[in-house]
Motif scaffolding. Structure first.
Motif, mmCIF file in Angstrom:
data_model
loop_
_atom_site.group_PDB
_atom_site.id
_atom_site.type_symbol
_atom_site.label_atom_id
_atom_site.label_comp_id
_atom_site.label_asym_id
_atom_site.label_seq_id
_atom_site.Cartn_x
_atom_site.Cartn_y
_atom_site.Cartn_z
ATOM 1 N N VAL A 15 0.844 -1.193 0.000
ATOM 2 C CA VAL A 15 0.000 0.000 0.000
ATOM 3 C C VAL A 15 0.875 1.238 0.000
ATOM 4 O O VAL A 15 1.832 1.347 0.791
ATOM 5 C CB VAL A 15 -0.944 0.001 1.230
ATOM 6 C CG1 VAL A 15 -1.786 1.268 1.256
ATOM 7 C CG2 VAL A 15 -1.825 -1.236 1.217
ATOM 8 N N GLU A 16 0.574 2.168 -0.892
ATOM 9 C CA GLU A 16 1.336 3.407 -1.005
ATOM 10 C C GLU A 16 0.547 4.627 -0.550
ATOM 11 O O GLU A 16 1.127 5.677 -0.291
ATOM 12 C CB GLU A 16 1.780 3.618 -2.467
ATOM 13 C CG GLU A 16 2.629 2.500 -3.023
ATOM 14 C CD GLU A 16 3.981 2.403 -2.327
ATOM 15 O OE1 GLU A 16 4.424 3.410 -1.747
ATOM 16 O OE2 GLU A 16 4.586 1.307 -2.356
ATOM 17 N N ARG A 17 -0.776 4.493 -0.475
ATOM 18 C CA ARG A 17 -1.610 5.636 -0.107
ATOM 19 C C ARG A 17 -2.836 5.137 0.650
ATOM 20 O O ARG A 17 -3.432 4.123 0.280
ATOM 21 C CB ARG A 17 -2.042 6.402 -1.353
ATOM 22 C CG ARG A 17 -2.989 7.563 -1.071
ATOM 23 C CD ARG A 17 -3.467 8.214 -2.347
ATOM 24 N NE ARG A 17 -2.375 8.760 -3.128
ATOM 25 C CZ ARG A 17 -2.537 9.443 -4.258
ATOM 26 N NH1 ARG A 17 -3.766 9.635 -4.720
ATOM 27 N NH2 ARG A 17 -1.509 9.906 -4.916
ATOM 28 N N ALA A 18 -3.200 5.851 1.713
ATOM 29 C CA ALA A 18 -4.387 5.502 2.498
ATOM 30 C C ALA A 18 -5.612 6.195 1.915
ATOM 31 O O ALA A 18 -5.509 7.264 1.296
ATOM 32 C CB ALA A 18 -4.204 5.900 3.955
ATOM 33 N N VAL A 19 -6.770 5.568 2.094
ATOM 34 C CA VAL A 19 -8.034 6.133 1.628
ATOM 35 C C VAL A 19 -8.727 6.797 2.805
ATOM 36 O O VAL A 19 -8.938 6.172 3.851
ATOM 37 C CB VAL A 19 -8.947 5.039 1.031
ATOM 38 C CG1 VAL A 19 -10.278 5.624 0.597
ATOM 39 C CG2 VAL A 19 -8.254 4.377 -0.148
ATOM 40 N N ALA A 20 -9.075 8.064 2.649
ATOM 41 C CA ALA A 20 -9.764 8.792 3.713
ATOM 42 C C ALA A 20 -11.213 8.317 3.800
ATOM 43 O O ALA A 20 -11.960 8.408 2.826
ATOM 44 C CB ALA A 20 -9.707 10.288 3.448
ATOM 45 N N THR A 21 -11.617 7.805 4.965
ATOM 46 C CA THR A 21 -12.987 7.327 5.147
ATOM 47 C C THR A 21 -13.935 8.447 5.547
ATOM 48 O O THR A 21 -15.127 8.389 5.248
ATOM 49 C CB THR A 21 -13.034 6.231 6.222
ATOM 50 O OG1 THR A 21 -12.550 6.762 7.462
ATOM 51 C CG2 THR A 21 -12.163 5.050 5.826
ATOM 52 N N GLY A 22 -13.430 9.464 6.250
ATOM 53 C CA GLY A 22 -14.270 10.575 6.671
ATOM 54 C C GLY A 22 -15.184 10.270 7.835
ATOM 55 O O GLY A 22 -16.015 11.096 8.211
ATOM 56 N N PHE A 23 -15.044 9.088 8.434
ATOM 57 C CA PHE A 23 -15.957 8.719 9.524
ATOM 58 C C PHE A 23 -15.705 9.565 10.781
ATOM 59 O O PHE A 23 -16.599 9.719 11.609
ATOM 60 C CB PHE A 23 -15.798 7.242 9.853
ATOM 61 C CG PHE A 23 -14.641 6.936 10.769
ATOM 62 C CD1 PHE A 23 -14.843 6.767 12.127
ATOM 63 C CD2 PHE A 23 -13.353 6.840 10.279
ATOM 64 C CE1 PHE A 23 -13.788 6.495 12.967
ATOM 65 C CE2 PHE A 23 -12.297 6.560 11.115
ATOM 66 C CZ PHE A 23 -12.509 6.391 12.468
ATOM 67 N N ASP A 24 -14.502 10.120 10.923
ATOM 68 C CA ASP A 24 -14.188 10.869 12.142
ATOM 69 C C ASP A 24 -14.593 12.334 12.071
ATOM 70 O O ASP A 24 -14.569 13.040 13.087
ATOM 71 C CB ASP A 24 -12.691 10.773 12.445
ATOM 72 C CG ASP A 24 -11.829 11.215 11.266
ATOM 73 O OD1 ASP A 24 -12.352 11.213 10.128
ATOM 74 O OD2 ASP A 24 -10.658 11.563 11.472
ATOM 75 N N THR A 25 -14.977 12.814 10.888
ATOM 76 C CA THR A 25 -15.358 14.220 10.747
ATOM 77 C C THR A 25 -16.798 14.414 10.287
ATOM 78 O O THR A 25 -17.314 15.522 10.370
ATOM 79 C CB THR A 25 -14.426 14.912 9.733
ATOM 80 O OG1 THR A 25 -14.489 14.218 8.473
ATOM 81 C CG2 THR A 25 -12.980 14.910 10.229
ATOM 82 N N ALA A 26 -17.464 13.386 9.826
ATOM 83 C CA ALA A 26 -18.849 13.519 9.371
ATOM 84 C C ALA A 26 -19.755 13.888 10.541
ATOM 85 O O ALA A 26 -19.503 13.485 11.680
ATOM 86 C CB ALA A 26 -19.317 12.210 8.735
ATOM 87 N N PRO A 27 -20.808 14.669 10.296
ATOM 88 C CA PRO A 27 -21.701 15.066 11.391
ATOM 89 C C PRO A 27 -22.315 13.882 12.128
ATOM 90 O O PRO A 27 -22.504 13.925 13.343
ATOM 91 C CB PRO A 27 -22.779 15.893 10.677
ATOM 92 C CG PRO A 27 -22.152 16.328 9.400
ATOM 93 C CD PRO A 27 -21.204 15.245 9.024
ATOM 94 N N THR A 28 -22.629 12.814 11.401
ATOM 95 C CA THR A 28 -23.215 11.619 12.015
ATOM 96 C C THR A 28 -22.566 10.374 11.436
ATOM 97 O O THR A 28 -21.986 10.402 10.338
ATOM 98 C CB THR A 28 -24.735 11.541 11.766
ATOM 99 O OG1 THR A 28 -24.964 11.500 10.348
ATOM 100 C CG2 THR A 28 -25.458 12.738 12.376
ATOM 101 N N LEU A 29 -22.659 9.282 12.180
ATOM 102 C CA LEU A 29 -22.281 7.980 11.661
ATOM 103 C C LEU A 29 -23.522 7.324 11.063
ATOM 104 O O LEU A 29 -24.629 7.479 11.584
ATOM 105 C CB LEU A 29 -21.731 7.091 12.778
ATOM 106 C CG LEU A 29 -20.370 7.472 13.365
ATOM 107 C CD1 LEU A 29 -20.053 6.567 14.552
ATOM 108 C CD2 LEU A 29 -19.284 7.377 12.317
#
Length: 371
Positions: free
Chosen positions: A178-192
């Motif tokens: 793996v050379e690059r991680a994929v941003a999931t955005g789960f830590d900044t989204a208003p809700t899960l």
């Protein structure tokens, strides 16, 4: 800051206790019913060249020729203009892999390598460094290594061939980095958002209710038959703790809707336990009509003016197999249906006809799915 630290310690203390809470009958963990939105694998694909084959490569395939020119150009070597190498020991391939959620640079991935052209076998080959791209055409991993091929292909001079499994595809365990991680955005989204694998309004409501009972508030709400929105404070650490607790909550999912699955090609019939039969009577008989032709040669009398002729002779027989009528009582279950159908000696094809007739008569309230 002290309040946040105390909350984290409380979460860590309560997490192992969820396994000790009495679960309802036929309960399942929430983590087995679906996934959190954004926390999913991503597909990667690349185009590469496999070398080191024992004369089983693509030979004159243009894709392999151009690919090999690109490989040697990395090392400052330029092939003469108009001269294409004979690449019996190389093959053009497609490389695929799945990038799991939260994968970090340096982690290893398993890759699958499949021949693109006429390569007979990839056994003994080595994949040259290949970039693996995502749907956004960005490079997320690099693959290289020796192939493990489970198939075997052998051909003789007379054209005879023997093939075991598929020799034109193989795998490289841990063959990509793996050379690059994929941003999931789960830590900044208003809700899960938790998404069910199968849409069901009742199950979505029960998931939301189970989360609210566990945390003692109204942070979860079902937004549709698939999604459950969960209010959460920003921050990866707090959300990971809450997600871990939610995944281990056990609920009783809704019963599956009544369905009858019929595979018309194989004659397979599957009836789930929710199917019920209303009062109905079924008679299933078999009518066989046979027509036999026995032509005869008719000779004329001696010294007459007649001619030899062909006389047709037909016999028709009708045979009807009598089978008893079966009476389904109201609320008949799956076991009753199977027992009654077996009693009249119905084949899978006959069972399909009986089930279709029951549905048309309004005696079976179930979805009939024909594959």
């Amino acid at each position: 800051m002290e309040t946040r630290t105390a909350m984290i310690r409380l979460f860590r203390f309560l997490l192992p206790l969820f396994a000790l809470v009495a679960a309802p009958a036929h309960a399942e963990r929430i983590k087995d019913l679906g996934t959190f939105q954004g926390v999913r694998p991503n597909q990667l694909t690349g185009y590469g060249i496999v070398v080191g084959l024992a004369g089983t490569g693509d030979d004159s395939l243009q894709y392999a020729t151009e690919g090999m020119k690109g490989v040697v150009s990395r090392f400052g070597l330029t092939l003469p203009q108009g001269i294409n190498p004979a690449l019996k020991n190389a093959a053009a391939v497609l490389v695929t892999a799945d990038l799991p959620a939260f994968s970090k640079p340096g982690q290893r991935l398993d890759v699958t390598v499949s021949a693109l052209g006429k390569a007979k076998s990839l056994r003994g080959g080595t994949l040259i460094m290949t970039a693996l791209r995502g749907a956004d055409n960005e490079i997320y991993a690099m693959a290289q290594g020796n192939l493990a091929v489970g198939g075997l292909g052998v051909s003789g001079a007379d054209g005879s061939q023997v093939s075991v499994n598929i020799p034109s595809a193989g795998r490289i365990p841990g063959g990509a980095t793996v050379e690059r991680a994929v941003a999931t955005g789960f830590d900044t989204a208003p809700t899960l958002t938790f998404n069910l694998a199968e849409a069901d309004l009742t199950t979505a409501l029960r998931v939301a209710d189970g989360i609210n009972r566990t945390f003692g508030d109204r942070r979860a709400r079902a937004t549709d038959a698939v999604s459950v929105a969960i209010d959460a404070t920003p921050g990866a650490e707090d959300r990971i703790l809450m997600m871990g607790m939610i995944e281990n909550i056990e609920i009783a999912p809704a019963d599956a809707p009544a369905k009858v699955i019929v595979n018309a090609r194989t004659g397979t019939v599957v009836i789930n336990g929710a199917v019920k039969i209303h009062p109905a009577a079924v008679a299933h008989g078999k009518l066989t009509v046979s027509v036999n032709e026995s032509p005869r040669i008719v000779q004329p009398a001696p010294f007459s003016q007649g001619q030899t002729a062909l006389e047709q002779s037909s016999s028709i027989s009708v045979e009807q197999e009598k089978r008893p009528m079966v009476n389904f009582k109201g609320g008949a279950s799956l076991a009753d249906i199977v027992k009654a159908v077996n009693a009249i000696g119905a084949s899978p094809a006959d069972m399909v006809a009986i089930l279709e007739a029951l549905k048309q008569a309004g005696a079976m309230k179930a979805e009939l799915v024909v594959l």
